[in-house]
Enzyme design. Structure first.
Site, PDB file in Angstrom:
ATOM      1  N   ASP A   1      -7.144   4.379  -4.454  1.00 35.45           N
ATOM      2  CA  ASP A   1      -7.731   4.213  -3.131  1.00 35.45           C
ATOM      3  C   ASP A   1      -8.272   5.544  -2.854  1.00 35.45           C
ATOM      4  OD1 ASP A   1      -7.761   2.287  -0.420  1.00 35.45           O
ATOM      5  OD2 ASP A   1      -7.221   4.359   0.281  1.00 35.45           O
TER       6      ASP A   1
ATOM      7  N   LYS B   1       0.985  -1.321  -0.069  1.00 31.71           N
ATOM      8  CA  LYS B   1      -0.127   0.108   0.027  1.00 31.71           C
ATOM      9  C   LYS B   1       0.796   1.268  -0.029  1.00 31.71           C
ATOM     10  CE  LYS B   1      -4.428   0.999   0.451  1.00 31.71           C
ATOM     11  NZ  LYS B   1      -5.693   0.361  -0.047  1.00 31.71           N
TER      12      LYS B   1
HETATM   13  N1  LIG Z   1     -11.200   1.960  -4.563  1.00 28.60           N
HETATM   14  C1  LIG Z   1     -11.152   0.593  -4.199  1.00 28.60           C
HETATM   15  O1  LIG Z   1     -11.064  -0.097  -5.396  1.00 28.60           O
HETATM   16  C2  LIG Z   1     -10.936   0.046  -2.929  1.00 28.60           C
HETATM   17  C3  LIG Z   1     -11.349   0.794  -1.794  1.00 28.60           C
HETATM   18  N2  LIG Z   1     -11.321   0.228  -0.491  1.00 28.60           N
HETATM   19  C4  LIG Z   1     -11.558   1.077   0.661  1.00 28.60           C
HETATM   20  O2  LIG Z   1     -12.798   1.910   0.487  1.00 28.60           O
HETATM   21  C5  LIG Z   1     -13.165   3.009   1.219  1.00 28.60           C
HETATM   22  C6  LIG Z   1     -13.228   4.282   0.444  1.00 28.60           C
HETATM   23  O3  LIG Z   1     -12.555   4.259  -0.812  1.00 28.60           O
HETATM   24  P1  LIG Z   1     -12.819   4.920  -2.121  1.00 28.60           P
HETATM   25  O4  LIG Z   1     -14.237   4.956  -2.493  1.00 28.60           O
HETATM   26  O5  LIG Z   1     -12.014   4.371  -3.310  1.00 28.60           O
HETATM   27  O6  LIG Z   1     -12.337   6.342  -1.958  1.00 28.60           O
HETATM   28  P2  LIG Z   1     -12.777   7.837  -2.594  1.00 28.60           P
HETATM   29  O7  LIG Z   1     -11.840   8.709  -2.381  1.00 28.60           O
HETATM   30  O8  LIG Z   1     -13.483   7.387  -3.897  1.00 28.60           O
HETATM   31  O9  LIG Z   1     -14.257   8.082  -1.648  1.00 28.60           O
HETATM   32  C7  LIG Z   1     -13.823   8.273  -0.268  1.00 28.60           C
HETATM   33  C8  LIG Z   1     -15.139   8.619   0.462  1.00 28.60           C
HETATM   34  O10 LIG Z   1     -15.195   8.392   1.828  1.00 28.60           O
HETATM   35  C9  LIG Z   1     -15.355   9.727   2.379  1.00 28.60           C
HETATM   36  N3  LIG Z   1     -14.286   9.883   3.476  1.00 28.60           N
HETATM   37  C10 LIG Z   1     -13.197   9.977   3.401  1.00 28.60           C
HETATM   38  N4  LIG Z   1     -12.444  10.223   4.519  1.00 28.60           N
HETATM   39  C11 LIG Z   1     -13.386  10.167   5.342  1.00 28.60           C
HETATM   40  C12 LIG Z   1     -13.526  10.590   6.598  1.00 28.60           C
HETATM   41  N5  LIG Z   1     -12.374  10.958   7.556  1.00 28.60           N
HETATM   42  N6  LIG Z   1     -14.909  10.858   7.235  1.00 28.60           N
HETATM   43  C13 LIG Z   1     -16.032  10.608   6.511  1.00 28.60           C
HETATM   44  N7  LIG Z   1     -15.690  10.343   5.169  1.00 28.60           N
HETATM   45  C14 LIG Z   1     -14.625  10.175   4.953  1.00 28.60           C
HETATM   46  C15 LIG Z   1     -14.976  10.925   1.360  1.00 28.60           C
HETATM   47  O11 LIG Z   1     -15.787  12.009   1.538  1.00 28.60           O
HETATM   48  P3  LIG Z   1     -14.802  13.196   1.479  1.00 28.60           P
HETATM   49  O12 LIG Z   1     -14.836  13.454  -0.290  1.00 28.60           O
HETATM   50  O13 LIG Z   1     -15.499  14.201   2.039  1.00 28.60           O
HETATM   51  O14 LIG Z   1     -13.239  13.218   1.705  1.00 28.60           O
HETATM   52  C16 LIG Z   1     -15.755   9.862   0.068  1.00 28.60           C
HETATM   53  O15 LIG Z   1     -16.927  10.015  -0.069  1.00 28.60           O
HETATM   54  C17 LIG Z   1     -11.460   3.232   1.930  1.00 28.60           C
HETATM   55  O16 LIG Z   1     -11.437   2.702   2.920  1.00 28.60           O
HETATM   56  C18 LIG Z   1     -10.625   2.569   0.828  1.00 28.60           C
HETATM   57  O17 LIG Z   1      -9.541   1.826   1.629  1.00 28.60           O
HETATM   58  C19 LIG Z   1     -11.403  -0.838  -0.397  1.00 28.60           C
HETATM   59  C20 LIG Z   1     -10.923  -1.868  -1.512  1.00 28.60           C
HETATM   60  C21 LIG Z   1     -10.707  -1.248  -2.757  1.00 28.60           C
HETATM   61  O1  LIG Z   2      -6.649  -2.601  -6.907  1.00 30.04           O
HETATM   62  C1  LIG Z   2      -5.785  -2.727  -6.084  1.00 30.04           C
HETATM   63  O2  LIG Z   2      -4.660  -3.165  -6.318  1.00 30.04           O
HETATM   64  C2  LIG Z   2      -5.880  -1.992  -4.721  1.00 30.04           C
HETATM   65  C3  LIG Z   2      -7.103  -2.282  -3.960  1.00 30.04           C
HETATM   66  C4  LIG Z   2      -7.073  -1.638  -2.611  1.00 30.04           C
HETATM   67  O3  LIG Z   2      -6.244  -0.810  -2.252  1.00 30.04           O
HETATM   68  C5  LIG Z   2      -7.568  -2.198  -1.593  1.00 30.04           C
HETATM   69  O4  LIG Z   2      -8.247  -3.453  -1.808  1.00 30.04           O
HETATM   70  O5  LIG Z   2      -7.831  -1.758  -0.341  1.00 30.04           O
END
Ligand SMILES: NC(=O)C1=CN([C@@H]2O[C@H](COP(=O)(O)OP(=O)(O)OC[C@H]3O[C@@H](n4cnc5c(N)ncnc54)[C@H](OP(=O)(O)O)[C@@H]3O)[C@@H](O)[C@H]2O)C=CC1
Ligand SMILES: O=C(O)CCC(=O)C(=O)O
Length: 447
Positions: free
Chosen positions: A166, A126
């Site tokens: 992420d 990561k």
């Molecule tokens: N993208 C992926 O493929 C993957 C993502 N994840 C996990 O999923 C989660 C979301 O990721 P992703 O959707 O990609 O990220 P994005 O940046 O697309 O979206 C993040 C979302 O979470 C909100 N957020 C971030 N920090 C906070 C906080 N401190 N309090 C409240 N809301 C918050 C953001 O709001 P704001 O815009 O106001 O910051 C936004 O709505 C993370 O935990 C990530 O590690 C897991 C597996 C894979």
């Molecule tokens: O697609 C990837 O390699 C990363 C996805 C990721 O960061 C996660 O699973 O939290």
């Protein structure tokens, strides 16, 4: 057993005491994996878990870049290469002001188990930076990404380490990062996943984490002869994972009533339909606005500033925003409102006490390393397509994603089912993820 776990955690804390999120993630694994190891002779005296909590490599570097006014800024960049026993390091990059070594180490540690669960040959890593893309122009984001890749390129490669997105890193950022890698190294390879469809990306990768979370919840619900149809679903976040979890839940007949961002949540008692979700996707992905703007357009919805949505009555909860966004009191509220199923779309969104609440109540609870593994699994499929220089159809990728989520569910049942029939998915995911990596480490000797 308590003493063994305590002795192990004392050693981890002595080395990493200033890293609370990392310790939290390790504790959760230690509580389930140490009792398992104790009964398996092959792991005796090998100190496998202690070796797994120490990153193989932790890279930290300066990222200097120039804003639109000509001012110079300095951020810190990281890549944590946690474990490569079963394949090249694989895991996302996070750009957010809260990013530090503790958060990235917890994410990298979780990633090792998650990637192992996908059945694909991927190690865990990561990375990211404390850079905040919010409020920056596209040109500023481009200059930052280019500066970041100027250093990162020496540490990654299609057979070494393959980053992805992420929080704060989506299609725009992956494009800028890929462009700079290609320019420096003069090669067009599958060094990043989440790429655009016309330059090596996989169909369904943007949707995969959200869809996969819903597929996993669907498998859990099936064990109780239940489904998404007619259920009320509460979702946090409004980014990549939340958007596509909502999309799939709606397709399966559920009523999604909330979304959120870091300023609060919206509650739409009529349900978020396709048209409303398209508005959110445009708001978040193109106009980069705030979720509160939903209520300007859909005036019967409410905006709750500074709040999380866990006191809204629901059948299913999908936390899809960030770590530790759902605490013990939130868990109690969900349970007393009749919630039957919680699947983590985010990484570690439920804190330790909340997880214990859910498991003590014996509801369906899926830890992120199992339920959100669809994203990285589809990244693995993107890597395969890049290596083979082919492109699978949307239907083909979606089928493979469904099969992988089903396999992960089966592995959780295999290692997590208890005598009374209850499945502890936390235990199941931790042990199933551990076994594959540990066996590879044993085979490769002490390195
Ligand atoms: N993208 C992926 O493929 C993957 C993502 N994840 C996990 O999923 C989660 C979301 O990721 P992703 O959707 O990609 O990220 P994005 O940046 O697309 O979206 C993040 C979302 O979470 C909100 N957020 C971030 N920090 C906070 C906080 N401190 N309090 C409240 N809301 C918050 C953001 O709001 P704001 O815009 O106001 O910051 C936004 O709505 C993370 O935990 C990530 O590690 C897991 C597996 C894979
Ligand atoms: O697609 C990837 O390699 C990363 C996805 C990721 O960061 C996660 O699973 O939290």
């Amino acid at each position: 057993m308590e003493n063994k776990i305590k002795a192990f955690m004392d050693e981890v804390i002595a080395r990493n005491g200033h890293e609370p999120e990392f310790i939290q993630a390790v504790q959760e694994v230690a509580e389930t994996v140490i009792p398992y190891i104790a009964n398996q002779d092959i792991y005796n005296g090998k100190n496998i878990l202690l070796r797994m909590v120490e990153p193989e490599r932790l890279i930290s570097f300066r990222v200097a870049w120039v804003d639109d006014d000509g001012e110079i800024h300095v951020n810190r960049g990281y890549r944590i290469q946690m474990n490569s026993a079963i394949g090249p390091y694989k895991g996302g990059l996070r750009f957010h002001p809260t990013v530090n070594a503790s958060i990235l180490k917890f994410l990298a540690f979780e990633q090792v188990f998650k990637n192992s669960l996908t059945t694909l040959p991927m190690g865990g890593g990561k990375g990211g930076s404390d850079f905040d893309p919010k409020g920056k122009s596209d040109d500023e984001v481009m200059r930052f990404c280019h500066a970041f890749m100027l250093e990162l390129n020496r540490h990654i490669g299609p057979n070494t380490d393959v980053p992805a997105g992420d929080i704060g890193v989506g299609a725009r950022e992956i494009g800028f990062l890929f462009g700079m890698y290609k320019k420096i190294r003069n090669e067009f390879t599958g060094v990043l996943t989440g790429k655009g469809l016309s330059w090596g990306g996989s169909k369904i990768r943007p949707e995969a984490t959200g869809y996969g979370t819903v597929y996993f919840a669907q498998s859990m619900l099936k064990t109780k002869n239940e489904s998404f149809d007619g259920k009320t679903v509460v979702i946090s976040g409004s980014g990549n994972v939340a958007q596509f979890a909502a999309e799939k839940a709606i397709v399966l007949g559920a009523k999604v009533v909330t979304l959120s961002d870091s300023s609060g949540y919206i509650y739409d008692k009529d349900g978020i339909n396709d048209e409303k979700l398209a508005f959110v996707m445009d708001l978040k992905n193109n106009r980069r606005g705030r979720i509160s703007e939903y209520t300007d357009k859909y005036t019967s919805a409410e905006f709750h500033a500074g709040k999380t949505p866990w006191d809204v009555k629901c059948d299913i909860a999908l936390p899809c925003a960030t770590q530790n966004e759902l605490n013990q009191q939130d868990a109690k509220n969900l349970l007393s409102n009749g919630c039957m199923c919680v699947a983590e779309g985010a990484n570690m969104p439920c804190d330790t006490d909340a997880v214990h609440e859910f498991n003590n109540a014996k509801i369906l609870f899926a830890p992120g390393k199992a339920s959100n593994a669809g994203g990285v699994a589809t990244s693995g499929l993107e890597m395969s397509q890049n290596s083979l220089r082919i492109s699978w159809t949307r239907e083909e990728v979606d089928e493979r994603l469904k099969d992988i989520m089903e396999d992960i569910h089966d592995s959780c049942i295999e290692y997590g089912k208890e005598e009374d029939g209850f499945c502890n998915y936390v235990k199941g995911a931790n042990i199933a993820g551990f076994v594959k990596v540990a066996d590879a480490m044993l085979a490769q000797g002490v390195i």
